[in-house]
Motif scaffolding. Structure first.
Motif, PDB file in Angstrom:
ATOM      1  N   LEU A  12      46.434  13.383  34.027  1.00  0.00           N
ATOM      2  CA  LEU A  12      45.417  14.215  33.412  1.00  0.00           C
ATOM      3  C   LEU A  12      44.432  13.356  32.633  1.00  0.00           C
ATOM      4  N   PHE A  13      45.002  12.356  31.912  1.00  0.00           N
ATOM      5  CA  PHE A  13      44.142  11.525  31.079  1.00  0.00           C
ATOM      6  C   PHE A  13      43.144  10.752  31.931  1.00  0.00           C
ATOM      7  N   SER A  14      43.649  10.148  33.011  1.00  0.00           N
ATOM      8  CA  SER A  14      42.723   9.372  33.840  1.00  0.00           C
ATOM      9  C   SER A  14      41.728  10.307  34.522  1.00  0.00           C
ATOM     10  N   HIS A  15      42.190  11.506  34.811  1.00  0.00           N
ATOM     11  CA  HIS A  15      41.267  12.474  35.394  1.00  0.00           C
ATOM     12  C   HIS A  15      40.161  12.808  34.390  1.00  0.00           C
ATOM     13  N   LEU A  16      40.598  13.031  33.134  1.00  0.00           N
ATOM     14  CA  LEU A  16      39.638  13.352  32.083  1.00  0.00           C
ATOM     15  C   LEU A  16      38.647  12.212  31.920  1.00  0.00           C
ATOM     16  N   TRP A  17      39.184  11.016  31.926  1.00  0.00           N
ATOM     17  CA  TRP A  17      38.347   9.836  31.711  1.00  0.00           C
ATOM     18  C   TRP A  17      37.282   9.715  32.794  1.00  0.00           C
ATOM     19  N   GLN A  18      37.687  10.064  34.050  1.00  0.00           N
ATOM     20  CA  GLN A  18      36.733   9.942  35.145  1.00  0.00           C
ATOM     21  C   GLN A  18      35.717  11.078  35.171  1.00  0.00           C
ATOM     22  N   THR A  19      36.072  12.195  34.584  1.00  0.00           N
ATOM     23  CA  THR A  19      35.163  13.342  34.690  1.00  0.00           C
ATOM     24  C   THR A  19      34.411  13.637  33.389  1.00  0.00           C
ATOM     25  N   VAL A  20      35.062  14.351  32.500  1.00  0.00           N
ATOM     26  CA  VAL A  20      34.322  14.904  31.366  1.00  0.00           C
ATOM     27  C   VAL A  20      34.389  14.101  30.075  1.00  0.00           C
ATOM     28  N   VAL A 194      30.567  23.706  22.485  1.00  0.00           N
ATOM     29  CA  VAL A 194      30.111  22.315  22.545  1.00  0.00           C
ATOM     30  C   VAL A 194      31.376  21.476  22.612  1.00  0.00           C
ATOM     31  N   ASN A 195      31.587  20.814  23.727  1.00  0.00           N
ATOM     32  CA  ASN A 195      32.852  20.108  23.887  1.00  0.00           C
ATOM     33  C   ASN A 195      32.848  18.768  23.186  1.00  0.00           C
ATOM     34  N   THR A 196      33.714  18.641  22.209  1.00  0.00           N
ATOM     35  CA  THR A 196      33.857  17.370  21.509  1.00  0.00           C
ATOM     36  C   THR A 196      35.313  16.938  21.625  1.00  0.00           C
ATOM     37  N   LEU A 197      35.642  15.823  20.999  1.00  0.00           N
ATOM     38  CA  LEU A 197      37.009  15.316  21.115  1.00  0.00           C
ATOM     39  C   LEU A 197      38.036  16.284  20.554  1.00  0.00           C
ATOM     40  N   THR A 198      37.722  16.943  19.416  1.00  0.00           N
ATOM     41  CA  THR A 198      38.716  17.866  18.838  1.00  0.00           C
ATOM     42  C   THR A 198      39.009  19.017  19.781  1.00  0.00           C
ATOM     43  N   THR A 199      37.961  19.551  20.409  1.00  0.00           N
ATOM     44  CA  THR A 199      38.207  20.689  21.298  1.00  0.00           C
ATOM     45  C   THR A 199      39.002  20.252  22.518  1.00  0.00           C
ATOM     46  N   VAL A 200      38.698  19.055  23.008  1.00  0.00           N
ATOM     47  CA  VAL A 200      39.398  18.634  24.217  1.00  0.00           C
ATOM     48  C   VAL A 200      40.865  18.305  23.899  1.00  0.00           C
ATOM     49  N   ILE A 201      41.112  17.816  22.699  1.00  0.00           N
ATOM     50  CA  ILE A 201      42.508  17.566  22.306  1.00  0.00           C
ATOM     51  C   ILE A 201      43.278  18.886  22.288  1.00  0.00           C
ATOM     52  N   TYR A 202      42.658  19.864  21.671  1.00  0.00           N
ATOM     53  CA  TYR A 202      43.268  21.181  21.562  1.00  0.00           C
ATOM     54  C   TYR A 202      43.527  21.784  22.951  1.00  0.00           C
ATOM     55  N   ASP A 203      42.522  21.691  23.790  1.00  0.00           N
ATOM     56  CA  ASP A 203      42.664  22.253  25.136  1.00  0.00           C
ATOM     57  C   ASP A 203      43.731  21.529  25.948  1.00  0.00           C
ATOM     58  N   THR A 204      43.735  20.201  25.816  1.00  0.00           N
ATOM     59  CA  THR A 204      44.701  19.412  26.578  1.00  0.00           C
ATOM     60  C   THR A 204      46.124  19.803  26.199  1.00  0.00           C
ATOM     61  N   TRP A 205      46.282  20.050  24.922  1.00  0.00           N
ATOM     62  CA  TRP A 205      47.620  20.406  24.456  1.00  0.00           C
ATOM     63  C   TRP A 205      47.966  21.843  24.802  1.00  0.00           C
ATOM     64  N   LEU A 206      47.099  22.790  24.412  1.00  0.00           N
ATOM     65  CA  LEU A 206      47.447  24.194  24.628  1.00  0.00           C
ATOM     66  C   LEU A 206      47.211  24.638  26.058  1.00  0.00           C
ATOM     67  N   ASP A 210      49.828  18.972  27.913  1.00  0.00           N
ATOM     68  CA  ASP A 210      50.058  17.538  28.090  1.00  0.00           C
ATOM     69  C   ASP A 210      49.921  16.804  26.768  1.00  0.00           C
ATOM     70  N   ILE A 211      51.041  16.629  26.093  1.00  0.00           N
ATOM     71  CA  ILE A 211      50.965  16.046  24.761  1.00  0.00           C
ATOM     72  C   ILE A 211      50.613  14.568  24.813  1.00  0.00           C
ATOM     73  N   GLY A 212      50.985  13.883  25.872  1.00  0.00           N
ATOM     74  CA  GLY A 212      50.662  12.462  26.014  1.00  0.00           C
ATOM     75  C   GLY A 212      49.163  12.243  26.073  1.00  0.00           C
ATOM     76  N   ALA A 213      48.507  13.009  26.939  1.00  0.00           N
ATOM     77  CA  ALA A 213      47.061  12.872  27.066  1.00  0.00           C
ATOM     78  C   ALA A 213      46.385  13.278  25.777  1.00  0.00           C
ATOM     79  N   ALA A 214      46.905  14.356  25.171  1.00  0.00           N
ATOM     80  CA  ALA A 214      46.318  14.813  23.910  1.00  0.00           C
ATOM     81  C   ALA A 214      46.406  13.711  22.866  1.00  0.00           C
ATOM     82  N   ASN A 215      47.549  13.044  22.839  1.00  0.00           N
ATOM     83  CA  ASN A 215      47.712  11.943  21.897  1.00  0.00           C
ATOM     84  C   ASN A 215      46.731  10.817  22.177  1.00  0.00           C
ATOM     85  N   ALA A 216      46.533  10.541  23.446  1.00  0.00           N
ATOM     86  CA  ALA A 216      45.600   9.475  23.800  1.00  0.00           C
ATOM     87  C   ALA A 216      44.210   9.815  23.304  1.00  0.00           C
ATOM     88  N   LEU A 217      43.827  11.078  23.511  1.00  0.00           N
ATOM     89  CA  LEU A 217      42.512  11.504  23.056  1.00  0.00           C
ATOM     90  C   LEU A 217      42.412  11.419  21.539  1.00  0.00           C
TER      91      LEU A 217
END
Lengths: 515, 386
Positions: A12-20, A194-206, A210-217
């Motif tokens: 998920l993290f690498s996917h996120l990194w490549q996309t949004v 407005v997508n920022t890091l906090t929102t994406v962390i929240y979304d990744t987790w909930l 994926d707590i690993g990716a959320a942690n990375a973010l």
């Protein structure tokens, strides 16, 4: 968490990194930059007007300009969206006045954008800059300006050549606080999509679990925060001490009538748009929509909020007192360390803090349950991560810095001779602490308690992530109602948060008058 | 150049004129109808008890205090002009007055270097001119090595020199100094005063400096003004003020001696001032002669001490207090038998308690001695303001 984040190589993290993710990162940076610039514009100019000129309503504006601090940004965001939406009263009125029929007939700004979010955040965060730069301006030695004028500079030029450069460290401290608050904001940007890091962390987790990716973010966000913290500490080091007895008889810049009106309007527009108008809208909502059933529902939620905030404030102040007094009575260089560490908590956004809690408390709970089972007891369930304990713990970690700062500055007011005097009168340490230090610290204790209490009432992301199942607080409830576009149902609760938020400001103002 | 006496009194060289200056702050009279003239190149030392209005006077000349009435003219330019009951007012802003000031705390800009502080007032000059002037000042004030230092890196004496350089750079017509030496180590103070005085003379700068220490005036100033309750009591060369103070207040503030109460009586054709230490003849036209009670200013040098009491030498005072000073022992002497009472009665009104005497003789506490007064240059004053 950082280690977990770095080693997280989930798909998920690498996917996120490549996309949004790059977009989110850029959004976050833009948001931080815009909010800081806007807040500087609002805060420094209003502080300069209040301290340096003979503006109208100066005495009232002096404290009114602090009030927006009591307004949570997400409330303001919701209320202004309501107001300026296509279906909102402003556009309706425009359409009926000019007989426009569709959005194609006219242009109207869209508030639910990144610049819109920046304005909303700046409107409630600028008081930090106003407060600190006002203090810096007021403490400046008037003799410096007199010297500058005798060397040929007019009062206005002296402001730019002397007052502003001297206030720069204080302004920088305030700006980095605003930056931290902005990076930590979750609800406003979420609501504005407005997508920022906090929102994406929240979304990744909930959303993705994926707590690993959320942690990375979260680690990326923490790197940004670290930058703000370093900036803040550098600026603090630049705060220079001035002459011991500065001449504080300010000579004011005399504005012409039109300048006075303009300056006054500038300040009033900030007070109105940052506080009075949103409050009026809330009151209007409450009057229109509230009923008894809603009130009782809010009551139990309100009690939850109170309980949680009271516990968090009490623990935070208690810890701050112990750390502060320890540092005072042990003058070795290591005595400062625990307090400095606890000060870092404030910089950690609620979302990130909650993630960190989950990743530590969760396994701890599992370990507890396993050990209980192994020993033949009934497993206690999620004792730490699934109860109010986690929420309170997060709140204490996050807001300890506020309690510490307030208590420490209170302790600094106590002359060192008072540490020694009781001993010369035969009193033991504990008696002197109880009889001398604590009574003298009372105003600081009350202030620290109130500040943490209010921040805890307002705190959203940490509560949202960590709260036990079916546990609602005023802020989480309001956030849900906002997400569902139904704030009307919770207007009373929102007013309550704002009113509580006013308490420390009123008290601050009162204690200032005493001096 | 270092001579304390300047004798330029002709009107052509008057630089600063203050006429009928009155200042009220929050309904309190700070200065009342004050007049002052200062010649070009003179250094004036302004002394007075705290609260007498001396700092307000400086701030008014600098343009920081609103004038209620009066005019201030500097080198032919009107800085302030305000007549009572007249709305027309001239009040030149501080930045246009060409008046420099050295503040008690120096008020150096902490965010600027030494060089930038000095350059602050001459920003309008060309860069080359600025550099030349700054270099000259740095050289004269021995600050060349600190050119790029910040203020907090300098010692107190260095900071003061930067303040002087900064104030002198724009070549002000008049330099004001507000207790400039009060923050300086006593040991360095005298040296610095001499140094700065030479500098001001070199630059031909007219200056007014405020102090509450009369000794600073003697070292630093050409003229001395004693202020009290918003008025100038005396304005003259320091030596003249000390030799001929014009009032009880001036002599008392400058601590020129101690006070001996005298009763004024007329016997035959002479008017006598009678004290517990003897009788003195008064000129019939003197102000003292018009009073029932007057005070003789007793300078320590005027006292004659006799310790070997014999039959015909009767003790008239006793030692009440002893301290050690660089001028020998310092004694406070009190009248014998009659002691002062409050309120004074016919019997006690001539009693004295603290007559100052410096002597190399060792006296004991409560020792009875004989005091006499040299009958030359006697100065009598009345306590009430003239």
């Amino acid at each position: 968490m950082l280690v977990g984040g770095i080693s997280a190589s989930t798909q998920l993290f690498s996917h996120l990194w490549q996309t949004v993710l790059p977009t989110y990162l850029v959004n976050t940076l833009w948001l931080g930059l815009l909010v800081v610039l806007l807040a500087l514009f609002f805060g420094v100019i209003s502080a300069a007007i209040i301290t340096q000129t003979n503006v109208f309503f100066k005495q009232q504006l002096r404290w009114l300009l602090l009030l927006p601090m009591a307004m949570p940004a997400y409330l303001v965001a919701y209320l202004y969206t309501d107001l300026f939406d296509y279906a909102g009263p402003v556009q309706r009125m425009l359409r009926s006045t000019f007989t426009w029929n569709s959005p194609a007939d006219y242009w109207f700004f869209d508030i639910r954008t990144l610049p819109g979010a920046s304005v909303m955040l700046a409107l409630v965060l600028f008081p930090y800059i106003y407060m600190l730069s006002r203090g810096a301006f007021e403490q400046q030695d008037e003799n410096l300006f007199r010297a500058s004028r005798l060397l040929g500079l007019s009062a206005k030029k002296s402001f730019f050549k002397i007052a502003l450069p001297l206030a720069r460290p204080a302004i920088a401290v305030a700006a980095s606080l605003v930056l931290m608050e902005t990076l930590a904001d979750f609800a406003t940007v979420q609501y504005f999509a407005v997508n920022t890091l906090t929102t994406v962390i929240y979304d990744t987790w909930l959303g993705y679990g994926d707590i690993g990716a959320a942690n990375a973010l979260a680690s990326i966000l923490m790197l940004l925060i670290l930058f703000a913290v370093l900036a803040e500490q550098r600026s603090r080091a630049g705060l220079r001490h001035q002459s011991n007895r500065p001449n504080l008889n300010k000579e004011l810049i005399q504005l012409s009538l039109s300048q006075q009106i303009m300056a006054s309007l500038f300040c009033w527009s900030l007070v109105v748009s940052g506080f009075l108008l949103p409050l009026a809208l809330l009151i209007n909502m409450a009057l229109e929509y509230s009923d008894v059933e809603q009130l009782t529902g809010l009551l139990s939620i309100g009690i939850n909020s109170l309980k949680m905030s009271v516990i968090a404030a009490t623990i935070a102040v208690f810890i701050a007192l112990i750390l502060g007094l320890y540092q005072r009575l042990h003058s070795d260089k290591y005595a400062k360390i625990p307090q400095q560490i606890s000060g870092f908590g404030y910089a950690i956004p609620g979302t990130v803090l909650a993630m960190a809690m989950l990743s530590t408390l969760g396994p701890l709970d599992h370990w507890l349950n396993d050990s209980a089972e192994f020993l033949g007891f009934t497993p206690p369930g999620l004792l730490l991560s699934g109860t109010i304990f986690a929420v309170v713990f997060a709140l204490v970690v996050r807001f300890s810095a506020i309690a510490n700062g307030t208590i420490i500055s209170g302790i600094k007011q106590i002359p060192h001779s008072l540490d020694y005097a009781p001993a010369t009168l035969g009193a033991k340490l504990n008696r002197s602490l109880i009889k001398v230090h604590l009574p003298l610290l009372k105003p600081a204790i009350v202030m620290a308690w109130l500040l943490v209490f209010v921040e805890a009432m307002k705190e959203l992301p940490a509560v949202l992530i960590l709260r036990p199942f079916n546990f609602e607080t005023l802020s989480s409830k309001i956030y849900q109602l906002i997400s569902d576009e139904m704030l009307e149902q919770g207007a009373l609760g929102a007013i309550l948060i704002v009113l509580f938020g006013l308490l420390p400001i009123v008290m601050l103002n009162k204690s200032e008058k005493k001096i | 150049m270092t001579s304390l006496v300047t004798s330029t009194q002709d009107d052509t060289s008057i630089l600063l004129t203050i006429e009928k200056l009155s200042i009220k702050l929050q309904d309190k009279v700070i200065l009342s109808s004050l007049d002052l003239r200062l010649n070009e190149g003179d250094i004036l030392g302004l002394v007075g008890a705290s609260g007498c209005g001396k700092t307000t006077l400086l701030n008014t000349i600098a343009g920081f205090v609103k004038v209620n009435e009066g005019t201030i003219t500097l080198d032919g330019r009107i800085l302030n002009s305000k007549l009572a009951n007249n709305k027309d007012e001239i009040n030149l802003p501080a930045e246009q007055r060409q008046v420099g000031m050295i503040f008690q705390d120096y008020a150096l800009f902490p965010h600027l270097t030494v060089k930038e502080n000095i350059a602050f007032g001459i920003a309008k000059l060309s860069k080359a001119k600025q550099t030349q002037q700054i270099d000259q000042l740095l050289h004269i004030l021995k600050l060349t090595d600190y050119r790029d230092s910040y203020i907090h890196q300098l010692s107190g004496g260095q900071q003061q020199r930067v303040a002087i350089a900064r104030a002198l750079a724009p070549k002000p017509k008049l330099l004001l100094l507000d207790e400039p030496f009060s923050n300086i180590d006593a040991r360095l103070r005298n040296e610095l005063m001499v140094e700065i005085r030479l500098l001001l003379k070199e630059f031909k700068t007219t200056a007014i400096f405020v102090t509450h220490n009369k000794d600073e005036v003697f070292t630093f100033a050409d003229k001395m003004a004693v202020m009290s309750q918003g008025q100038l009591l005396q304005f003259d060369q320091p030596s003249i003020v000390c030799q001929q103070p014009n009032s009880y207040q001036v002599a008392d503030f400058l601590q020129l001696g101690s006070w001996l109460p005298c009763a004024v009586t007329t016997s035959l054709n002479t008017i006598l001032a009678t004290s517990l230490l003897g009788e003195f003849e008064l000129a019939s036209e003197s102000a003292a002669a018009q009073q029932a009670l007057t005070y003789l200013l007793v300078k320590p040098s005027q006292l004659i001490l006799t310790t070997d009491l014999a039959e015909n030498i009767i003790a008239n005072a006793q030692v009440e207090y002893i301290s050690m000073t660089e001028q020998g022992y310092h004694y406070h002497l009190q009248s014998l038998d009659t002691l002062p009472t409050d309120p004074p009665t016919q019997a006690s009104h001539l009693a004295f308690t603290k007559l100052s005497l410096y002597s190399d003789n060792i006296l004991n506490l409560k020792q009875k001695v004989r005091l006499d007064i040299k009958q030359e240059n006697l100065l009598f004053f009345n306590k009430s303001m003239a």
